[in-house]
Motif scaffolding. Structure first.
Motif, PDB file in Angstrom:
ATOM      1  N   LEU A  34     -13.288 -12.886  18.954  1.00 21.87           N
ATOM      2  CA  LEU A  34     -12.630 -13.439  19.985  1.00 21.87           C
ATOM      3  C   LEU A  34     -11.275 -14.434  19.680  1.00 21.87           C
ATOM      4  CD1 LEU A  34     -15.768 -14.354  21.591  1.00 21.87           C
ATOM      5  CD2 LEU A  34     -14.635 -12.640  22.040  1.00 21.87           C
ATOM      6  N   ASP A  35     -11.011 -14.474  18.439  1.00 20.31           N
ATOM      7  CA  ASP A  35      -9.927 -15.313  18.139  1.00 20.31           C
ATOM      8  C   ASP A  35      -8.367 -14.434  17.899  1.00 20.31           C
ATOM      9  OD1 ASP A  35     -11.359 -17.500  17.581  1.00 20.31           O
ATOM     10  OD2 ASP A  35     -11.907 -17.173  15.522  1.00 20.31           O
ATOM     11  N   TYR A  36      -8.858 -13.161  18.017  1.00 19.84           N
ATOM     12  CA  TYR A  36      -7.885 -12.006  17.872  1.00 19.84           C
ATOM     13  C   TYR A  36      -7.640 -11.197  19.130  1.00 19.84           C
ATOM     14  CZ  TYR A  36      -8.482 -12.909  12.752  1.00 19.84           C
ATOM     15  OH  TYR A  36      -8.567 -13.421  11.619  1.00 19.84           O
ATOM     16  N   TRP A  37      -8.914 -11.252  19.816  1.00 17.48           N
ATOM     17  CA  TRP A  37      -8.833 -10.469  21.383  1.00 17.48           C
ATOM     18  C   TRP A  37      -8.356 -11.297  22.473  1.00 17.48           C
ATOM     19  CZ3 TRP A  37      -9.896  -5.317  21.341  1.00 17.48           C
ATOM     20  CH2 TRP A  37     -10.209  -4.756  22.724  1.00 17.48           C
ATOM     21  N   GLY A  38      -7.961 -10.484  23.230  1.00 16.64           N
ATOM     22  CA  GLY A  38      -7.429 -10.823  24.858  1.00 16.64           C
ATOM     23  C   GLY A  38      -6.461 -11.881  24.710  1.00 16.64           C
ATOM     24  N   PRO A  39      -6.573 -13.268  25.361  1.00 14.99           N
ATOM     25  CA  PRO A  39      -5.462 -14.100  25.268  1.00 14.99           C
ATOM     26  C   PRO A  39      -4.830 -14.587  23.981  1.00 14.99           C
ATOM     27  CG  PRO A  39      -7.141 -14.623  26.911  1.00 14.99           C
ATOM     28  CD  PRO A  39      -7.601 -13.412  26.157  1.00 14.99           C
ATOM     29  N   ASN A  40      -5.891 -14.458  23.022  1.00 10.05           N
ATOM     30  CA  ASN A  40      -5.701 -14.738  21.646  1.00 10.05           C
ATOM     31  C   ASN A  40      -4.812 -13.988  20.919  1.00 10.05           C
ATOM     32  OD1 ASN A  40      -6.874 -17.497  22.504  1.00 10.05           O
ATOM     33  ND2 ASN A  40      -8.969 -16.347  21.935  1.00 10.05           N
ATOM     34  N   SER A  41      -4.723 -12.624  21.462  1.00  6.84           N
ATOM     35  CA  SER A  41      -4.100 -11.726  20.665  1.00  6.84           C
ATOM     36  C   SER A  41      -2.667 -11.953  20.099  1.00  6.84           C
ATOM     37  CB  SER A  41      -4.164 -10.285  21.242  1.00  6.84           C
ATOM     38  OG  SER A  41      -3.274 -10.170  22.630  1.00  6.84           O
ATOM     39  N   GLY A  42      -2.001 -13.017  20.622  1.00  4.52           N
ATOM     40  CA  GLY A  42      -0.493 -13.175  20.512  1.00  4.52           C
ATOM     41  C   GLY A  42       0.324 -11.782  20.470  1.00  4.52           C
ATOM     42  N   PRO A  43       0.998 -11.585  19.379  1.00  2.00           N
ATOM     43  CA  PRO A  43       1.997 -10.447  19.670  1.00  2.00           C
ATOM     44  C   PRO A  43       1.182  -8.813  19.210  1.00  2.00           C
ATOM     45  CG  PRO A  43       2.325 -11.604  17.335  1.00  2.00           C
ATOM     46  CD  PRO A  43       1.231 -12.333  18.308  1.00  2.00           C
ATOM     47  N   LEU A  44       0.022  -9.351  18.748  1.00  2.00           N
ATOM     48  CA  LEU A  44      -0.699  -7.855  18.396  1.00  2.00           C
ATOM     49  C   LEU A  44      -1.459  -7.189  19.612  1.00  2.00           C
ATOM     50  CD1 LEU A  44      -2.236  -6.493  16.374  1.00  2.00           C
ATOM     51  CD2 LEU A  44      -4.262  -7.743  16.476  1.00  2.00           C
ATOM     52  N   THR A  45      -1.003  -5.961  19.619  1.00  2.00           N
ATOM     53  CA  THR A  45      -1.273  -5.091  20.583  1.00  2.00           C
ATOM     54  C   THR A  45      -2.641  -4.146  20.224  1.00  2.00           C
ATOM     55  OG1 THR A  45       1.014  -4.810  21.396  1.00  2.00           O
ATOM     56  CG2 THR A  45      -0.598  -3.066  22.136  1.00  2.00           C
ATOM     57  N   TRP A  46      -3.816  -4.409  20.713  1.00  2.00           N
ATOM     58  CA  TRP A  46      -4.800  -3.716  20.621  1.00  2.00           C
ATOM     59  C   TRP A  46      -5.050  -2.156  20.649  1.00  2.00           C
ATOM     60  CZ3 TRP A  46      -8.624  -5.124  17.216  1.00  2.00           C
ATOM     61  CH2 TRP A  46      -8.623  -6.455  16.551  1.00  2.00           C
ATOM     62  N   ARG A  47      -5.097  -1.323  19.716  1.00  2.00           N
ATOM     63  CA  ARG A  47      -5.237  -0.119  19.799  1.00  2.00           C
ATOM     64  C   ARG A  47      -6.516   0.653  19.964  1.00  2.00           C
ATOM     65  NH1 ARG A  47      -0.375   2.731  17.967  1.00  2.00           N
ATOM     66  NH2 ARG A  47       1.246   1.134  18.003  1.00  2.00           N
ATOM     67  N   LEU A  48      -7.442  -0.392  19.913  1.00  2.00           N
ATOM     68  CA  LEU A  48      -8.995   0.003  19.903  1.00  2.00           C
ATOM     69  C   LEU A  48      -9.378  -0.536  21.371  1.00  2.00           C
ATOM     70  CD1 LEU A  48     -10.226  -1.168  16.315  1.00  2.00           C
ATOM     71  CD2 LEU A  48      -9.590   1.283  17.291  1.00  2.00           C
ATOM     72  N   THR A  49     -10.277   0.318  21.901  1.00  2.00           N
ATOM     73  CA  THR A  49     -11.002   0.025  23.186  1.00  2.00           C
ATOM     74  C   THR A  49     -12.115  -0.938  22.858  1.00  2.00           C
ATOM     75  OG1 THR A  49     -12.454   1.935  22.900  1.00  2.00           O
ATOM     76  CG2 THR A  49     -10.485   2.213  24.160  1.00  2.00           C
TER      77      THR A  49
END
Length: 770
Positions: free
Chosen positions: A731-746
């Motif tokens: 959750l530190d990397y997902w959603g609002p916390n993802s920052g510049p990272l665009t998640w390629r995984l569902t």
């Protein structure tokens, strides 16, 4: 209480109406209405009373202005009187001026009439004297002056006291005019027969003074045409006596036409000033029209000799028969056509240059003559010019020759390309085979020759034929070579290679020839496939280079005035087709690379990646340290990739090798993701995979110019997930916390990867809100 007190607002109810009311309700309604009206009137009175001081101030100001207005009125009346006086004075002066102007005009008319009568007498005396002295220029000048006199003035003079004398003068002048016309015509004919150019030009200049513009131009044109015919006949005789060893023998007919055109151009340049000076602008067209008829006659003679001496029609017929029949027995040798095709294009180029010169001269002459003409006259002159240039025998003859030329040039190109393909070979260390350079040399030669003809239609036809040859025939050759496939390395691929070879043998037998090269050693077959890939890539590049060169050459041709209104559109259409063919070669290259990837790379890479499953990633500290000292998988995988790609790097062009490496990278990313999802990981196992992935990405980055981080984005994110210390850390990397990272995984794939960690509980994973 309303409308009668002050007249501000008239009441809607009259007194009679009020007095007629008897009903109490009506009376109350009327009373109420009158009260409202009284209120409105009261408000209006109040408003007027408020303005009382302002109105009084304005009245005072108006009283003060009274004396000034009386002064202004007096000044205005005085000014009006002055203007009236001035107007009357001006009217009197202008009427006197009009009378003076009328008197002046009548005086001028009287002087003109006297001058004309004197001129008439002077012309009559002068022309008689000039004829006696054989000064025909002076006699013509007097006749010209007589013809320029105002006929209405002469008619008035005839009605006067000296009418009889004037009639006698007129009769003498008319007789002198006819006599001079006869003399000038006879003298001109004599000079023309004797070939006396100074005398011819002398009498040519006299014709327009006698009003014989058309006759003068016609006779002078006849003389010039004889000069052209004599010179052309002389040149043609020289052609017939030319030794075939002479260095200009191959283009002797083109040279003969050039001499003819240069001779006519010289005549036009020399005599244009005379025509413009003595006959006026707009008359050059008549001279050139007569010259063009003679030009057509001489061109016909030269072309007939060319067709006969070069056996042009027979060779064309032979080419046509060869193209219709596939048998090689009666085929004409392309090399034999080379000189004749060059000569035809040179003949057409000279013709186009000559016609452009004629067009430019006539247009400039018409522009001067039509400067004050109506639009209809200008359009009519343009039609005359178009008819002269398009319908002359020269244009029609050259169109016919070029029509034959296009068919013969197409045959030359096709047969020579076939020879280049048949003689194809490659030397060790070379990336491409000989036929690519040979084929494009031939195509450039054929298009260049068509370009040198200066005919846009001819050029477009050859560009289209070249495009068809490259797209259909030559691309088919390369396609068939790629169709043989890259030699198989596994049993299944070996079977597919055999099937491909059998198909090629069957195709060869159907064509009546058997190509033994189809059964080659594995190394030769590999080399052949890689060379063909390079050939396809170079072909695509060569086509685009050829297109750019043609764009430049065509723009130069058009800037010189060749081609009609639609020329640019025709060329653009042909060149866009050429670009489309280049893309088709690109598509073929992509097909070949996909074949190489699936045949040679995938069968090797897939087992190497599957070895990942044999290495446990459910490890503890001791195994992690051991893996660090002795890498269990990735280093050997990198070595294997290095060995495999070395073979391709040596045999492929840098561009193709780079593309192939890109395909391999995509394959590795897809296959590695598949095996990853079949493995299980501990916390240290996830760290080990992260190290392995970083090593792999670092290596692949060094062997390609493509950006590969994008291809490994999903795997990098999986490595990040496998390195988490606890489930909720995602959750530190997902959603609002993802920052510049665009998640390629569902979210489902994130849960699937989290489930690979043996120390993460499934309940915790299910509770995640992603």
């Amino acid at each position: 209480p309303g409308g009668e007190g002050g007249g501000l607002t008239a009441s809607a109810l009259s007194m009679e109406r009020i007095q007629s009311l008897t009903d109490l309700a009506d009376l109350e309604a009327a009373y109420s209405r009158l009260c409202e009206e009284e209120k409105v009137v009261q408000e209006e009175l109040d408003a007027l009373l408020e303005q009382q001081s302002t109105v009084e101030n304005k009245m005072v100001a108006l009283h003060r202005m009274g004396p000034n207005l009386q002064l202004i009125e007096g000044d205005a009346q005085q000014l009006a009187g002055m203007i009236t006086f001035t107007c009357n004075l001006a009217e009197n002066v202008s009427s006197k001026v009009r009378q003076l102007d009328l008197a002046k005009n009548r005086l001028y008319q009287a002087i003109q009439r006297a001058d004309d009568i004197l001129d008439l007498k002077f012309c009559m005396d002068g022309v008689q004297t000039a004829l006696r002295n054989e000064d025909y220029e002076q006699a013509a000048a007097h006749i010209h002056r007589y013809l320029s006199l105002d006929k209405s003035v002469i008619e008035l003079s005839r009605q006067g006291k000296e009418g009889g004398i004037i009639d006698a003068n007129l009769k003498l002048l008319q007789e002198a005019e006819q006599r001079l016309k006869t003399i000038v015509t006879e003298k001109f004919d004599t000079a023309m027969k004797q070939g006396d150019l100074p005398q011819v030009e002398r009498f040519f200049k006299i014709f327009p003074l006698l009003g014989l513009h058309e006759e003068g131009l016609s006779k002078f044109s006849e003389y010039l045409c004889k000069q052209v015919a004599n010179k052309a006949e002389e040149n043609l005789q020289l052609v017939m006596g030319t030794d075939m060893s002479d260095r200009r023998a191959a283009v002797i007919f083109a040279d003969t036409l050039t001499l003819l055109f240069e001779g006519i151009a010289r005549i036009v340049e020399t005599h244009q000033p005379i025509v413009e000076t003595y006959y006026g602008p707009g008359r050059l067209y008549t001279l050139i029209k007569h010259l063009q008829v003679e030009c057509d006659r001489q061109v016909e003679k030269v072309v007939d000799k060319f067709i006969k001496e070069r056996d042009y029609h027979r060779q064309f017929q032979q080419v046509q028969n060869s193209m219709m029949r596939s048998s090689s027995a009666e085929k004409i040798e392309p090399r034999e056509l080379d000189p004749i095709l060059t000569e035809v294009t040179l003949m057409n180029a000279r013709s186009e240059l000559y016609l452009r010169f004629i067009k430019r001269r006539i247009i400039s002459d018409f522009e001067v003559g039509d400067s004050m003409a109506s639009e209809e006259v200008k359009q009519e002159h343009q039609k005359y010019l178009d008819k002269l240039l398009n319908n002359c025998l020269l244009s029609r003859t050259m169109q016919e020759l070029i029509g034959y030329y296009i068919t013969m040039e197409e045959y030359f190109m096709r047969e020579t390309v076939n020879k280049a393909v048949a003689m194809d070979g490659y030397e060790k260390g070379q990336l491409t085979s000989s036929m690519v350079d040979d084929v494009f040399y031939i195509v450039k030669k054929c298009i260049g020759r068509a370009l040198s003809s200066s005919s846009i239609d001819c050029l477009c036809a050859m560009i289209n034929h070249s495009t068809t040859e490259l797209e259909s025939d030559f691309r088919e050759v390369l396609y068939n070579k790629l169709k043989q496939g890259f030699p198989a390395t596994t049993f299944q691929d070996f079977q597919r290679g055999v099937t491909s070879a059998v198909n090629i043998m069957h195709s060869s037998l159907q064509q009546g020839k058997f190509d033994t090269k189809g059964i080659e050693s594995t190394d030769e077959a590999k080399q052949s496939f890689l060379v063909t890939l390079n050939n396809v890539e170079v072909c695509s590049e060569n086509i685009m280079t050829l297109k750019k060169t043609l764009e430049s050459d065509c723009s130069k041709l058009l800037s010189q005035g060749f081609g009609g209104e639609q020329a640019q559109a025709k060329i653009d259409s042909c060149l866009s087709d050429m670009a489309a063919v280049s893309n088709k070669f690109r598509d073929l290259l992509q097909e070949g690379l996909n074949e190489l990837n699936s045949t040679a790379i995938k069968p090797q890479v897939k087992p190497w990646i599957n070895l990942f499953l044999s290495v446990s990633h459910n490890i503890e500290e001791e195994e992690f340290s051991d893996y660090e000292a002795n890498d269990p998988w990735v280093q050997q995988f990198i070595v294997n990739l290095e060995q495999q790609m070395t073979e391709f790097k040596a045999g492929l062009s840098p561009v193709i090798y780079d593309t192939l490496t890109g395909l391999m990278t995509s394959l590795i990313a897809i296959e590695l993701e598949k095996v990853l999802l079949k493995s299980t990981f501990s916390r240290l196992g996830g760290l080990q995979f992260d190290k392995e992935l970083r090593s792999l990405i670092a290596y692949l980055t060094t062997v390609t110019t493509w950006t590969i981080r994008d291809k490994f984005a999903r795997l990098s994110q999986m490595a990040t997930i496998l390195n988490l210390e606890r489930v909720t850390e995602i959750l530190d990397y997902w959603g609002p916390n993802s920052g510049p990272l665009t998640w390629r995984l569902t979210p489902a794939e994130v849960r699937q990867v989290l489930a690979l960690r043996i120390d993460f509980r499934s309940e915790d994973i299910k509770r995640l809100r992603l």
